[in-house]
Design an enzyme around this catalytic site. Structure first.
Site, mmCIF file in Angstrom:
data_model
loop_
_atom_site.group_PDB
_atom_site.id
_atom_site.type_symbol
_atom_site.label_atom_id
_atom_site.label_comp_id
_atom_site.label_asym_id
_atom_site.label_seq_id
_atom_site.Cartn_x
_atom_site.Cartn_y
_atom_site.Cartn_z
ATOM 1 N N ARG A 107 0.928 -1.109 0.101
ATOM 2 C CA ARG A 107 -0.128 -0.145 0.027
ATOM 3 C C ARG A 107 0.737 1.533 -0.321
ATOM 4 O O ARG A 107 1.503 1.042 0.373
ATOM 5 C CB ARG A 107 -0.978 0.096 1.206
ATOM 6 C CG ARG A 107 -1.812 -0.653 1.371
ATOM 7 C CD ARG A 107 -2.740 -0.582 2.949
ATOM 8 N NE ARG A 107 -3.328 -2.043 2.776
ATOM 9 C CZ ARG A 107 -3.501 -3.817 3.109
ATOM 10 N NH1 ARG A 107 -1.831 -3.209 3.480
ATOM 11 N NH2 ARG A 107 -4.523 -4.390 3.728
ATOM 12 N N LYS A 134 -2.068 -2.472 7.360
ATOM 13 C CA LYS A 134 -3.614 -1.880 7.525
ATOM 14 C C LYS A 134 -3.863 -2.938 9.050
ATOM 15 O O LYS A 134 -3.321 -4.512 8.928
ATOM 16 C CB LYS A 134 -4.745 -2.119 6.547
ATOM 17 C CG LYS A 134 -5.648 -2.288 6.776
ATOM 18 C CD LYS A 134 -6.690 -1.170 5.015
ATOM 19 C CE LYS A 134 -7.945 -1.740 5.508
ATOM 20 N NZ LYS A 134 -8.539 -1.678 3.971
ATOM 21 N N HIS A 153 -2.332 2.725 -5.785
ATOM 22 C CA HIS A 153 -3.444 1.135 -5.858
ATOM 23 C C HIS A 153 -2.873 0.038 -6.856
ATOM 24 O O HIS A 153 -3.351 -0.004 -6.643
ATOM 25 C CB HIS A 153 -4.298 1.268 -4.648
ATOM 26 C CG HIS A 153 -4.753 0.740 -3.878
ATOM 27 N ND1 HIS A 153 -4.500 0.959 -2.692
ATOM 28 C CD2 HIS A 153 -5.647 0.106 -3.538
ATOM 29 C CE1 HIS A 153 -4.269 -0.192 -2.071
ATOM 30 N NE2 HIS A 153 -5.517 -0.764 -2.695
ATOM 31 N N ARG A 174 -0.492 -2.560 -6.885
ATOM 32 C CA ARG A 174 -1.209 -2.682 -5.835
ATOM 33 C C ARG A 174 -2.049 -4.067 -6.485
ATOM 34 O O ARG A 174 -1.954 -5.768 -5.950
ATOM 35 C CB ARG A 174 -1.949 -2.404 -4.335
ATOM 36 C CG ARG A 174 -1.706 -3.910 -3.253
ATOM 37 C CD ARG A 174 -2.571 -2.721 -2.455
ATOM 38 N NE ARG A 174 -3.037 -4.168 -0.943
ATOM 39 C CZ ARG A 174 -2.923 -4.665 -0.382
ATOM 40 N NH1 ARG A 174 -0.998 -4.489 -0.770
ATOM 41 N NH2 ARG A 174 -3.410 -5.443 0.356
ATOM 42 N N HIS A 222 -3.755 -9.380 3.472
ATOM 43 C CA HIS A 222 -5.392 -9.084 3.750
ATOM 44 C C HIS A 222 -5.921 -10.177 4.673
ATOM 45 O O HIS A 222 -5.595 -11.805 4.882
ATOM 46 C CB HIS A 222 -6.097 -10.154 2.666
ATOM 47 C CG HIS A 222 -6.264 -9.313 1.397
ATOM 48 N ND1 HIS A 222 -6.135 -9.697 0.209
ATOM 49 C CD2 HIS A 222 -5.500 -7.914 1.393
ATOM 50 C CE1 HIS A 222 -6.183 -8.420 -0.283
ATOM 51 N NE2 HIS A 222 -5.982 -7.100 0.225
ATOM 52 N N TYR A 277 -9.554 -11.260 -6.776
ATOM 53 C CA TYR A 277 -8.773 -10.766 -8.304
ATOM 54 C C TYR A 277 -8.961 -11.978 -8.821
ATOM 55 O O TYR A 277 -8.263 -11.791 -9.871
ATOM 56 C CB TYR A 277 -6.987 -11.019 -7.138
ATOM 57 C CG TYR A 277 -7.036 -9.499 -7.327
ATOM 58 C CD1 TYR A 277 -6.596 -8.279 -7.171
ATOM 59 C CD2 TYR A 277 -6.497 -9.879 -5.360
ATOM 60 C CE1 TYR A 277 -6.620 -7.086 -6.290
ATOM 61 C CE2 TYR A 277 -6.695 -8.463 -4.850
ATOM 62 C CZ TYR A 277 -6.135 -7.279 -5.539
ATOM 63 O OH TYR A 277 -6.558 -5.896 -3.982
#
Length: 328
Positions: free
Chosen positions: A143, A168, A274, A277, A300, A309
């Site tokens: 990120r 995150k 982004h 990514r 994640h 994805y």
């Protein structure tokens, strides 16, 4: 705000918001967002103290955001979370009416992904530090904020690893350090070290370190391993420590450069930081990488997020071809 009535001035209320957020270990960006929405909420209610009203006004404010300001669902949910925090944790007056407010439903959107050729075209239009940052965004799946906050000690050239600290959700993870950026990154660090040495010689050269590490290790804020990989061009005066500190580079430096490169490259899709990514994850899955591995590299929490994805691959998970292409 009617601070005189409730013995709490506007500045005191916002200070209390920041203190309660710090106790709960909220990130600085979350705290900043909560303060922003609380200020907007109070201004929308004609500067009255928030303790004088509650659930009805919260509902009306969220309706105003959705209907008149036409904000995104995620923005509306962030405002709701900020006001729930205000009444529950700051004013200690949880409102029963808030329990009837449900988060706005977010639309299911597909990530914007570039082809490998398009990524190279965009990278070819970048130079200097923005190029190096974009290469890490695409090559490591970072990120933008994670890239800006990289420290020297997070890079392991020998193992080809890059460690993300407090990403995150306050989660650490390890991802790949692209070999293609090895030499440019080493040369960049040589220049950064010279810059920090000059600043230290003038009495500056300090960086922010997490927690109370500067008390446990007094010279940690000047140690090379804690320096930012991408430091800001200027120092700033830190009043609490009475020192000149160096902050990490501001995200807008990369954002503006990447946006301009996307236009210059002629790529039809919208290009942002982004996007790299998203492209990192999709290209790994295209090349046969395990989805669980990609999940770990991206950081994640739930594999369902990573599975998004699989919908943007050139061919689906079953290798489906269009009937129009059959026999071609």
């Amino acid at each position: 705000m009617d601070g005189a009535t409730y013995g709490m001035s506007p500045s005191r209320l916002l200070l209390l918001v920041r203190d309660r957020a710090a106790v709960r270990r909220y990130s600085p960006r979350t705290t900043q967002a909560y303060v922003h929405w609380i200020v907007r909420y109070v201004r929308w209610n004609n500067l009255q103290h928030p303790a004088t009203f509650g659930g009805v006004q919260v509902r009306d404010f969220l309706t105003y955001l959705a209907c008149e300001r036409n904000v995104a669902a995620s923005t509306q949910n962030q405002a709701l979370a900020a006001l729930q925090f205000l009444y529950r944790d700051v004013l200690e007056q949880p409102l029963a009416a808030l329990s009837g407010l449900v988060p706005a439903r977010k639309p299911t959107t597909l990530p914007n992904v570039l082809s490998r050729e398009a990524v190279q075209r965009v990278l070819a239009c970048l130079t200097g530090t923005p190029l190096l940052m974009a290469q890490l965004l695409y090559g490591s799946g970072l990120r933008l904020q994670e890239c800006c906050q990289l420290r020297v000690k997070d890079l392991d050239f020998d193992r080809g690893e890059l460690r993300v600290r407090r990403g995150k959700g306050q989660r650490d993870r390890v991802t790949v350090l692209p070999g293609a950026v090895g030499e440019p990154l080493r040369a960049h660090l040589t220049r950064v070290r010279a810059i920090m040495a000059r600043r230290a010689a003038r009495g500056g050269g300090f960086v922010e370190v997490p927690g109370a590490l500067d008390l446990k290790i007094p010279r940690a804020s000047r140690h090379w391993s804690w320096c930012w990989v991408f430091p800001a061009a200027r120092e700033y005066w830190h009043r609490e420590s009475d020192t000149r500190r160096t902050h990490h580079i501001h995200p807008t430096v990369a954002q503006r450069a990447v946006a301009a490169a996307g236009i210059t490259s002629g790529v039809a899709q919208r290009v942002g930081c982004h996007t790299f990514r998203h492209s990192f994850a999709t290209h790994l899955l295209e090349s046969g990488s395990d989805i669980r591995t990609v999940q770990e590299l991206l950081g994640h929490k739930d594999v369902k997020t990573t599975m998004l994805y699989t919908h943007v691959l050139n061919r689906g998970g079953l290798g489906v071809r269009s009937p129009l292409d059959v026999g071609c």
